[in-house]
Design a protein around this motif. Structure first.
Motif, PDB file in Angstrom:
ATOM      1  N   LEU A 105      49.715  27.765  28.606  1.00 42.59           N
ATOM      2  CA  LEU A 105      49.868  28.666  29.735  1.00 42.59           C
ATOM      3  C   LEU A 105      48.900  28.232  30.831  1.00 42.59           C
ATOM      4  CD1 LEU A 105      50.742  31.411  31.037  1.00 42.59           C
ATOM      5  CD2 LEU A 105      48.830  32.425  29.787  1.00 42.59           C
ATOM      6  N   PHE A 106      49.346  28.197  32.076  1.00 45.13           N
ATOM      7  CA  PHE A 106      48.486  27.843  33.199  1.00 45.13           C
ATOM      8  C   PHE A 106      48.538  28.970  34.214  1.00 45.13           C
ATOM      9  CE2 PHE A 106      47.987  26.020  37.479  1.00 45.13           C
ATOM     10  CZ  PHE A 106      46.700  25.534  37.357  1.00 45.13           C
ATOM     11  N   MET A 107      47.355  29.477  34.608  1.00 42.14           N
ATOM     12  CA  MET A 107      47.304  30.568  35.578  1.00 42.14           C
ATOM     13  C   MET A 107      46.319  30.247  36.684  1.00 42.14           C
ATOM     14  SD  MET A 107      47.310  33.955  33.155  1.00 42.14           S
ATOM     15  CE  MET A 107      47.518  35.059  34.538  1.00 42.14           C
ATOM     16  N   THR A 108      46.697  30.590  37.912  1.00 42.09           N
ATOM     17  CA  THR A 108      45.794  30.509  39.053  1.00 42.09           C
ATOM     18  C   THR A 108      45.526  31.932  39.506  1.00 42.09           C
ATOM     19  OG1 THR A 108      46.790  28.417  39.735  1.00 42.09           O
ATOM     20  CG2 THR A 108      45.466  29.578  41.362  1.00 42.09           C
ATOM     21  N   LEU A 109      44.244  32.308  39.558  1.00 40.25           N
ATOM     22  CA  LEU A 109      43.865  33.653  39.966  1.00 40.25           C
ATOM     23  C   LEU A 109      43.090  33.576  41.273  1.00 40.25           C
ATOM     24  CD1 LEU A 109      43.229  33.912  36.400  1.00 40.25           C
ATOM     25  CD2 LEU A 109      44.359  35.863  37.429  1.00 40.25           C
ATOM     26  N   LYS A 110      43.063  34.670  42.013  1.00 42.29           N
ATOM     27  CA  LYS A 110      42.514  34.646  43.371  1.00 42.29           C
ATOM     28  C   LYS A 110      40.992  34.618  43.428  1.00 42.29           C
ATOM     29  CE  LYS A 110      46.490  36.795  45.524  1.00 42.29           C
ATOM     30  NZ  LYS A 110      47.097  35.601  46.014  1.00 42.29           N
ATOM     31  N   THR A 111      40.316  35.388  42.599  1.00 42.87           N
ATOM     32  CA  THR A 111      38.856  35.479  42.689  1.00 42.87           C
ATOM     33  C   THR A 111      38.206  35.075  41.369  1.00 42.87           C
ATOM     34  OG1 THR A 111      38.745  37.767  41.920  1.00 42.87           O
ATOM     35  CG2 THR A 111      39.062  37.417  44.301  1.00 42.87           C
ATOM     36  N   GLU A 112      36.926  34.746  41.447  1.00 47.04           N
ATOM     37  CA  GLU A 112      36.165  34.381  40.249  1.00 47.04           C
ATOM     38  C   GLU A 112      36.087  35.564  39.280  1.00 47.04           C
ATOM     39  OE1 GLU A 112      34.077  31.836  37.761  1.00 47.04           O
ATOM     40  OE2 GLU A 112      34.984  31.308  39.685  1.00 47.04           O
ATOM     41  N   GLU A 113      35.930  36.769  39.813  1.00 46.50           N
ATOM     42  CA  GLU A 113      35.848  37.965  38.960  1.00 46.50           C
ATOM     43  C   GLU A 113      37.172  38.197  38.224  1.00 46.50           C
ATOM     44  OE1 GLU A 113      34.053  40.853  36.948  1.00 46.50           O
ATOM     45  OE2 GLU A 113      33.064  39.500  38.347  1.00 46.50           O
ATOM     46  N   GLU A 114      38.273  38.082  38.937  1.00 46.19           N
ATOM     47  CA  GLU A 114      39.594  38.234  38.326  1.00 46.19           C
ATOM     48  C   GLU A 114      39.813  37.147  37.267  1.00 46.19           C
ATOM     49  OE1 GLU A 114      44.183  38.922  39.818  1.00 46.19           O
ATOM     50  OE2 GLU A 114      42.903  37.596  41.003  1.00 46.19           O
ATOM     51  N   LEU A 115      39.351  35.958  37.550  1.00 44.69           N
ATOM     52  CA  LEU A 115      39.462  34.840  36.614  1.00 44.69           C
ATOM     53  C   LEU A 115      38.727  35.153  35.309  1.00 44.69           C
ATOM     54  CD1 LEU A 115      40.235  31.861  36.013  1.00 44.69           C
ATOM     55  CD2 LEU A 115      38.148  31.202  37.208  1.00 44.69           C
ATOM     56  N   LYS A 116      37.485  35.621  35.423  1.00 42.89           N
ATOM     57  CA  LYS A 116      36.682  35.944  34.232  1.00 42.89           C
ATOM     58  C   LYS A 116      37.316  37.064  33.422  1.00 42.89           C
ATOM     59  CE  LYS A 116      32.212  34.668  36.178  1.00 42.89           C
ATOM     60  NZ  LYS A 116      30.914  35.186  36.619  1.00 42.89           N
ATOM     61  N   GLU A 117      37.705  38.137  34.083  1.00 44.29           N
ATOM     62  CA  GLU A 117      38.288  39.291  33.383  1.00 44.29           C
ATOM     63  C   GLU A 117      39.591  38.924  32.672  1.00 44.29           C
ATOM     64  OE1 GLU A 117      38.721  42.474  36.186  1.00 44.29           O
ATOM     65  OE2 GLU A 117      36.557  42.641  36.494  1.00 44.29           O
ATOM     66  N   THR A 118      40.455  38.208  33.363  1.00 49.43           N
ATOM     67  CA  THR A 118      41.741  37.825  32.776  1.00 49.43           C
ATOM     68  C   THR A 118      41.540  36.880  31.595  1.00 49.43           C
ATOM     69  OG1 THR A 118      42.796  38.096  34.926  1.00 49.43           O
ATOM     70  CG2 THR A 118      44.001  36.821  33.279  1.00 49.43           C
ATOM     71  N   THR A 119      40.600  35.959  31.733  1.00 50.10           N
ATOM     72  CA  THR A 119      40.311  35.026  30.641  1.00 50.10           C
ATOM     73  C   THR A 119      39.884  35.776  29.391  1.00 50.10           C
ATOM     74  OG1 THR A 119      39.677  33.282  32.192  1.00 50.10           O
ATOM     75  CG2 THR A 119      38.896  33.059  29.933  1.00 50.10           C
ATOM     76  N   VAL A 120      38.972  36.719  29.542  1.00 47.66           N
ATOM     77  CA  VAL A 120      38.493  37.501  28.395  1.00 47.66           C
ATOM     78  C   VAL A 120      39.631  38.313  27.783  1.00 47.66           C
ATOM     79  CG1 VAL A 120      36.971  39.400  27.703  1.00 47.66           C
ATOM     80  CG2 VAL A 120      36.106  37.583  29.172  1.00 47.66           C
ATOM     81  N   ASP A 121      40.434  38.956  28.614  1.00 46.18           N
ATOM     82  CA  ASP A 121      41.552  39.762  28.112  1.00 46.18           C
ATOM     83  C   ASP A 121      42.549  38.926  27.310  1.00 46.18           C
ATOM     84  OD1 ASP A 121      40.457  41.999  29.304  1.00 46.18           O
ATOM     85  OD2 ASP A 121      41.821  41.980  31.034  1.00 46.18           O
ATOM     86  N   ILE A 122      42.919  37.775  27.840  1.00 45.49           N
ATOM     87  CA  ILE A 122      43.880  36.913  27.135  1.00 45.49           C
ATOM     88  C   ILE A 122      43.282  36.385  25.840  1.00 45.49           C
ATOM     89  CG2 ILE A 122      45.153  34.728  27.246  1.00 45.49           C
ATOM     90  CD1 ILE A 122      45.527  35.259  30.253  1.00 45.49           C
ATOM     91  N   ALA A 123      42.025  35.969  25.874  1.00 38.10           N
ATOM     92  CA  ALA A 123      41.375  35.449  24.668  1.00 38.10           C
ATOM     93  C   ALA A 123      41.312  36.513  23.574  1.00 38.10           C
ATOM     94  CB  ALA A 123      39.983  34.936  25.000  1.00 38.10           C
ATOM     95  N   LYS A 124      41.002  37.745  23.949  1.00 35.36           N
ATOM     96  CA  LYS A 124      40.974  38.835  22.960  1.00 35.36           C
ATOM     97  C   LYS A 124      42.362  39.058  22.367  1.00 35.36           C
ATOM     98  CE  LYS A 124      37.101  41.574  24.663  1.00 35.36           C
ATOM     99  NZ  LYS A 124      36.717  42.843  25.303  1.00 35.36           N
ATOM    100  N   ALA A 125      43.366  39.068  23.223  1.00 35.46           N
ATOM    101  CA  ALA A 125      44.739  39.302  22.759  1.00 35.46           C
ATOM    102  C   ALA A 125      45.210  38.206  21.812  1.00 35.46           C
ATOM    103  CB  ALA A 125      45.687  39.405  23.951  1.00 35.46           C
ATOM    104  N   LEU A 126      44.798  36.972  22.067  1.00 37.25           N
ATOM    105  CA  LEU A 126      45.221  35.840  21.240  1.00 37.25           C
ATOM    106  C   LEU A 126      44.249  35.546  20.098  1.00 37.25           C
ATOM    107  CD1 LEU A 126      46.384  33.391  24.058  1.00 37.25           C
ATOM    108  CD2 LEU A 126      47.807  34.860  22.611  1.00 37.25           C
ATOM    109  N   LYS A 127      43.153  36.323  20.036  1.00 35.97           N
ATOM    110  CA  LYS A 127      42.105  36.102  19.026  1.00 35.97           C
ATOM    111  C   LYS A 127      41.650  34.641  19.062  1.00 35.97           C
ATOM    112  CE  LYS A 127      43.596  39.892  16.231  1.00 35.97           C
ATOM    113  NZ  LYS A 127      44.422  40.357  15.175  1.00 35.97           N
ATOM    114  N   ALA A 128      41.260  34.221  20.262  1.00 42.12           N
ATOM    115  CA  ALA A 128      40.893  32.825  20.494  1.00 42.12           C
ATOM    116  C   ALA A 128      39.535  32.757  21.179  1.00 42.12           C
ATOM    117  CB  ALA A 128      41.962  32.157  21.347  1.00 42.12           C
TER     118      ALA A 128
END
Length: 68
Positions: free
Chosen positions: A30-53
Protein backbone atom coordinates in the motif's frame (compact mmCIF):
# COMPACT_ATOMS: atom_id res chain seq x y z
CA UNK A 1 26.59 -12.04 -4.83
CA UNK A 2 26.86 -15.54 -3.69
CA UNK A 3 24.71 -17.40 -1.27
CA UNK A 4 23.11 -14.29 0.31
CA UNK A 5 21.42 -13.28 -2.95
CA UNK A 6 19.23 -16.38 -2.81
CA UNK A 7 18.13 -15.91 0.80
CA UNK A 8 14.55 -14.73 1.05
CA UNK A 9 14.06 -11.77 3.45
CA UNK A 10 12.23 -12.64 6.66
CA UNK A 11 10.04 -9.52 6.56
CA UNK A 12 7.27 -8.17 4.38
CA UNK A 13 6.65 -4.52 3.53
CA UNK A 14 2.93 -3.90 4.02
CA UNK A 15 2.73 -0.14 3.45
CA UNK A 16 4.80 2.92 2.54
CA UNK A 17 3.63 6.33 3.72
CA UNK A 18 5.03 9.74 2.79
CA UNK A 19 4.22 13.45 3.00
CA UNK A 20 6.25 14.12 -0.16
CA UNK A 21 3.72 14.53 -2.98
CA UNK A 22 6.46 14.11 -5.59
CA UNK A 23 7.49 10.67 -4.36
CA UNK A 24 5.97 7.78 -6.30
CA UNK A 25 6.30 4.16 -5.25
CA UNK A 26 4.91 1.28 -7.22
CA UNK A 27 4.55 -2.35 -6.40
CA UNK A 28 2.62 -4.57 -4.05
CA UNK A 29 2.61 -2.63 -0.76
CA UNK A 30 0.00 0.00 0.00
CA UNK A 31 1.34 3.48 -0.85
CA UNK A 32 -0.14 6.62 0.70
CA UNK A 33 0.68 10.31 0.40
CA UNK A 34 -0.57 12.43 3.29
CA UNK A 35 -0.66 16.21 3.53
CA UNK A 36 1.05 16.95 6.86
CA UNK A 37 3.72 15.35 9.03
CA UNK A 38 1.22 15.01 11.89
CA UNK A 39 -1.33 13.26 9.67
CA UNK A 40 1.47 11.02 8.38
CA UNK A 41 2.49 9.96 11.90
CA UNK A 42 -1.07 9.34 13.11
CA UNK A 43 -2.09 7.35 10.04
CA UNK A 44 1.09 5.27 10.18
CA UNK A 45 0.44 4.30 13.80
CA UNK A 46 -3.23 3.51 13.12
CA UNK A 47 -2.45 1.26 10.15
CA UNK A 48 0.39 -0.50 11.98
CA UNK A 49 -1.89 -1.24 14.94
CA UNK A 50 -4.62 -2.56 12.66
CA UNK A 51 -2.17 -4.83 10.82
CA UNK A 52 -0.29 -5.81 14.02
CA UNK A 53 2.93 -4.73 12.34
CA UNK A 54 6.02 -2.66 13.07
CA UNK A 55 6.89 0.85 11.85
CA UNK A 56 10.24 1.90 10.41
CA UNK A 57 10.97 5.62 9.97
CA UNK A 58 13.34 6.20 7.08
CA UNK A 59 16.02 8.90 6.91
CA UNK A 60 13.94 10.73 4.30
CA UNK A 61 11.10 11.06 6.90
CA UNK A 62 8.90 8.48 5.17
CA UNK A 63 7.53 5.45 7.00
CA UNK A 64 7.33 1.77 6.13
CA UNK A 65 5.03 -0.65 7.89
CA UNK A 66 6.60 -4.11 8.01
CA UNK A 67 5.78 -7.49 9.43
CA UNK A 68 8.61 -9.67 10.63
Amino acid sequence: MGKESSIKPDYKILAYLTANEERKVSGAPLFMTLKTEEELKETTVDIAKALKADVVKLKNSDYMIVRV
